[in-house]
Design a protein around this motif. Structure first.
Motif, PDB file in Angstrom:
ATOM      1  N   TRP A   4     -12.364 -26.583   9.695  1.00  0.00           N
ATOM      2  CA  TRP A   4     -11.121 -27.006  10.336  1.00  0.00           C
ATOM      3  C   TRP A   4     -11.263 -26.815  11.843  1.00  0.00           C
ATOM      4  O   TRP A   4     -11.788 -25.807  12.297  1.00  0.00           O
ATOM      5  N   PRO A   5     -10.752 -27.753  12.636  1.00  0.00           N
ATOM      6  CA  PRO A   5     -10.880 -27.623  14.090  1.00  0.00           C
ATOM      7  C   PRO A   5     -10.182 -26.398  14.673  1.00  0.00           C
ATOM      8  O   PRO A   5     -10.623 -25.850  15.668  1.00  0.00           O
ATOM      9  N   LEU A   6      -9.073 -25.940  14.044  1.00  0.00           N
ATOM     10  CA  LEU A   6      -8.353 -24.788  14.593  1.00  0.00           C
ATOM     11  C   LEU A   6      -7.916 -23.848  13.483  1.00  0.00           C
ATOM     12  O   LEU A   6      -7.320 -24.264  12.491  1.00  0.00           O
ATOM     13  N   THR A   7      -8.233 -22.564  13.669  1.00  0.00           N
ATOM     14  CA  THR A   7      -7.766 -21.504  12.786  1.00  0.00           C
ATOM     15  C   THR A   7      -6.947 -20.539  13.612  1.00  0.00           C
ATOM     16  O   THR A   7      -7.405 -20.050  14.650  1.00  0.00           O
ATOM     17  N   LEU A   8      -5.724 -20.274  13.156  1.00  0.00           N
ATOM     18  CA  LEU A   8      -4.867 -19.266  13.770  1.00  0.00           C
ATOM     19  C   LEU A   8      -4.780 -18.102  12.795  1.00  0.00           C
ATOM     20  O   LEU A   8      -4.574 -18.297  11.601  1.00  0.00           O
ATOM     21  N   GLU A   9      -4.959 -16.878  13.307  1.00  0.00           N
ATOM     22  CA  GLU A   9      -4.890 -15.677  12.488  1.00  0.00           C
ATOM     23  C   GLU A   9      -3.792 -14.772  13.026  1.00  0.00           C
ATOM     24  O   GLU A   9      -3.648 -14.620  14.235  1.00  0.00           O
ATOM     25  N   PHE A  10      -3.040 -14.138  12.115  1.00  0.00           N
ATOM     26  CA  PHE A  10      -1.898 -13.323  12.507  1.00  0.00           C
ATOM     27  C   PHE A  10      -2.026 -11.914  11.947  1.00  0.00           C
ATOM     28  O   PHE A  10      -2.318 -11.731  10.761  1.00  0.00           O
ATOM     29  N   ALA A  11      -1.763 -10.918  12.813  1.00  0.00           N
ATOM     30  CA  ALA A  11      -1.816  -9.520  12.381  1.00  0.00           C
ATOM     31  C   ALA A  11      -0.913  -8.680  13.282  1.00  0.00           C
ATOM     32  O   ALA A  11      -0.534  -9.091  14.375  1.00  0.00           O
ATOM     33  N   ALA A  12      -0.582  -7.507  12.773  1.00  0.00           N
ATOM     34  CA  ALA A  12       0.167  -6.514  13.548  1.00  0.00           C
ATOM     35  C   ALA A  12      -0.629  -5.221  13.509  1.00  0.00           C
ATOM     36  O   ALA A  12      -1.222  -4.880  12.487  1.00  0.00           O
ATOM     37  N   LYS A  13      -0.645  -4.498  14.635  1.00  0.00           N
ATOM     38  CA  LYS A  13      -1.507  -3.321  14.753  1.00  0.00           C
ATOM     39  C   LYS A  13      -0.741  -2.166  15.373  1.00  0.00           C
ATOM     40  O   LYS A  13      -0.014  -2.343  16.337  1.00  0.00           O
ATOM     41  N   ASP A  14      -0.946  -0.983  14.785  1.00  0.00           N
ATOM     42  CA  ASP A  14      -0.459   0.229  15.432  1.00  0.00           C
ATOM     43  C   ASP A  14      -1.679   0.961  15.970  1.00  0.00           C
ATOM     44  O   ASP A  14      -2.767   0.383  16.047  1.00  0.00           O
ATOM     45  N   GLN A  15      -1.523   2.222  16.325  1.00  0.00           N
ATOM     46  CA  GLN A  15      -2.654   2.938  16.917  1.00  0.00           C
ATOM     47  C   GLN A  15      -3.758   3.271  15.916  1.00  0.00           C
ATOM     48  O   GLN A  15      -4.859   3.651  16.305  1.00  0.00           O
ATOM     49  N   GLY A  33       3.041 -31.664  26.001  1.00  0.00           N
ATOM     50  CA  GLY A  33       4.189 -30.879  25.575  1.00  0.00           C
ATOM     51  C   GLY A  33       4.862 -31.365  24.314  1.00  0.00           C
ATOM     52  O   GLY A  33       5.885 -30.815  23.899  1.00  0.00           O
ATOM     53  N   HIS A  34       4.302 -32.379  23.667  1.00  0.00           N
ATOM     54  CA  HIS A  34       4.870 -32.892  22.419  1.00  0.00           C
ATOM     55  C   HIS A  34       4.495 -31.977  21.257  1.00  0.00           C
ATOM     56  O   HIS A  34       3.318 -31.649  21.076  1.00  0.00           O
ATOM     57  N   ALA A  35       5.483 -31.581  20.464  1.00  0.00           N
ATOM     58  CA  ALA A  35       5.216 -30.731  19.302  1.00  0.00           C
ATOM     59  C   ALA A  35       4.510 -31.547  18.224  1.00  0.00           C
ATOM     60  O   ALA A  35       5.019 -32.559  17.763  1.00  0.00           O
ATOM     61  N   LEU A  36       3.302 -31.117  17.860  1.00  0.00           N
ATOM     62  CA  LEU A  36       2.516 -31.786  16.829  1.00  0.00           C
ATOM     63  C   LEU A  36       2.687 -31.121  15.470  1.00  0.00           C
ATOM     64  O   LEU A  36       2.534 -31.766  14.438  1.00  0.00           O
ATOM     65  N   LEU A  37       2.984 -29.825  15.494  1.00  0.00           N
ATOM     66  CA  LEU A  37       3.126 -29.081  14.252  1.00  0.00           C
ATOM     67  C   LEU A  37       4.160 -27.987  14.447  1.00  0.00           C
ATOM     68  O   LEU A  37       4.124 -27.256  15.432  1.00  0.00           O
ATOM     69  N   ARG A  38       5.075 -27.908  13.501  1.00  0.00           N
ATOM     70  CA  ARG A  38       6.042 -26.807  13.406  1.00  0.00           C
ATOM     71  C   ARG A  38       5.969 -26.331  11.965  1.00  0.00           C
ATOM     72  O   ARG A  38       6.198 -27.115  11.044  1.00  0.00           O
ATOM     73  N   THR A  39       5.651 -25.054  11.792  1.00  0.00           N
ATOM     74  CA  THR A  39       5.511 -24.533  10.436  1.00  0.00           C
ATOM     75  C   THR A  39       5.775 -23.039  10.425  1.00  0.00           C
ATOM     76  O   THR A  39       5.831 -22.395  11.481  1.00  0.00           O
ATOM     77  N   VAL A  40       5.926 -22.504   9.236  1.00  0.00           N
ATOM     78  CA  VAL A  40       6.009 -21.066   9.024  1.00  0.00           C
ATOM     79  C   VAL A  40       4.838 -20.695   8.129  1.00  0.00           C
ATOM     80  O   VAL A  40       4.677 -21.276   7.045  1.00  0.00           O
ATOM     81  N   SER A  41       4.017 -19.763   8.571  1.00  0.00           N
ATOM     82  CA  SER A  41       2.844 -19.385   7.783  1.00  0.00           C
ATOM     83  C   SER A  41       3.272 -18.682   6.503  1.00  0.00           C
ATOM     84  O   SER A  41       4.205 -17.886   6.505  1.00  0.00           O
ATOM     85  N   THR A  42       2.581 -18.982   5.421  1.00  0.00           N
ATOM     86  CA  THR A  42       2.834 -18.293   4.159  1.00  0.00           C
ATOM     87  C   THR A  42       1.845 -17.149   3.972  1.00  0.00           C
ATOM     88  O   THR A  42       1.929 -16.409   3.004  1.00  0.00           O
ATOM     89  N   PRO A  44      -1.665 -14.981   6.401  1.00  0.00           N
ATOM     90  CA  PRO A  44      -2.135 -14.584   7.721  1.00  0.00           C
ATOM     91  C   PRO A  44      -2.925 -15.654   8.478  1.00  0.00           C
ATOM     92  O   PRO A  44      -3.400 -15.403   9.579  1.00  0.00           O
ATOM     93  N   PHE A  45      -3.052 -16.853   7.897  1.00  0.00           N
ATOM     94  CA  PHE A  45      -3.814 -17.909   8.562  1.00  0.00           C
ATOM     95  C   PHE A  45      -3.056 -19.224   8.542  1.00  0.00           C
ATOM     96  O   PHE A  45      -2.343 -19.522   7.585  1.00  0.00           O
ATOM     97  N   VAL A  46      -3.255 -20.003   9.594  1.00  0.00           N
ATOM     98  CA  VAL A  46      -2.852 -21.407   9.625  1.00  0.00           C
ATOM     99  C   VAL A  46      -4.084 -22.191  10.043  1.00  0.00           C
ATOM    100  O   VAL A  46      -4.733 -21.855  11.045  1.00  0.00           O
ATOM    101  N   LEU A  47      -4.424 -23.213   9.249  1.00  0.00           N
ATOM    102  CA  LEU A  47      -5.536 -24.099   9.568  1.00  0.00           C
ATOM    103  C   LEU A  47      -4.947 -25.430  10.006  1.00  0.00           C
ATOM    104  O   LEU A  47      -4.043 -25.949   9.350  1.00  0.00           O
TER     105      LEU A  47
END
Length: 93
Positions: A4-15, A33-42, A44-47
């Protein structure tokens, strides 16, 4: 994700550790500035299948938005990590 051309990864970190994050609101905009994608991840990744170019990505977790500019080059998948502090987004370890 390398196919996939783009992978977004999501995480939260403490110390002490990082945990994957889900339910992240994501908006990807093109260079104009045109929105191409609006989504909510199900999870930790969006491809995203996007053409080569420059994109602005906003990712919101727990009311806290992070912004990244991503460049996708032909034949070179891009990956971006969004890492929130756990206390900023109301997550507990």
């Amino acid at each position: 994700s390398r196919n996939w051309p783009l992978t977004l990864e999501f995480a939260a970190k403490d110390q002490h550790r990082a945990d994957f994050a889900a339910d992240v609101n994501v908006v990807i905009r093109d260079a104009k500035g045109h929105a191409l994608l609006r989504t909510v991840s199900t999870g930790p990744f969006v491809l995203a299948r996007l053409s080569p170019g420059h994109y602005d990505v906003d990712a919101t977790l727990g009311g806290k938005t992070m912004h990244e500019t991503v460049v996708i080059n032909k034949g070179q998948p891009a990956k971006t990590l969004f890492l929130w502090p756990t206390e900023a987004v109301g997550m507990r370890s």
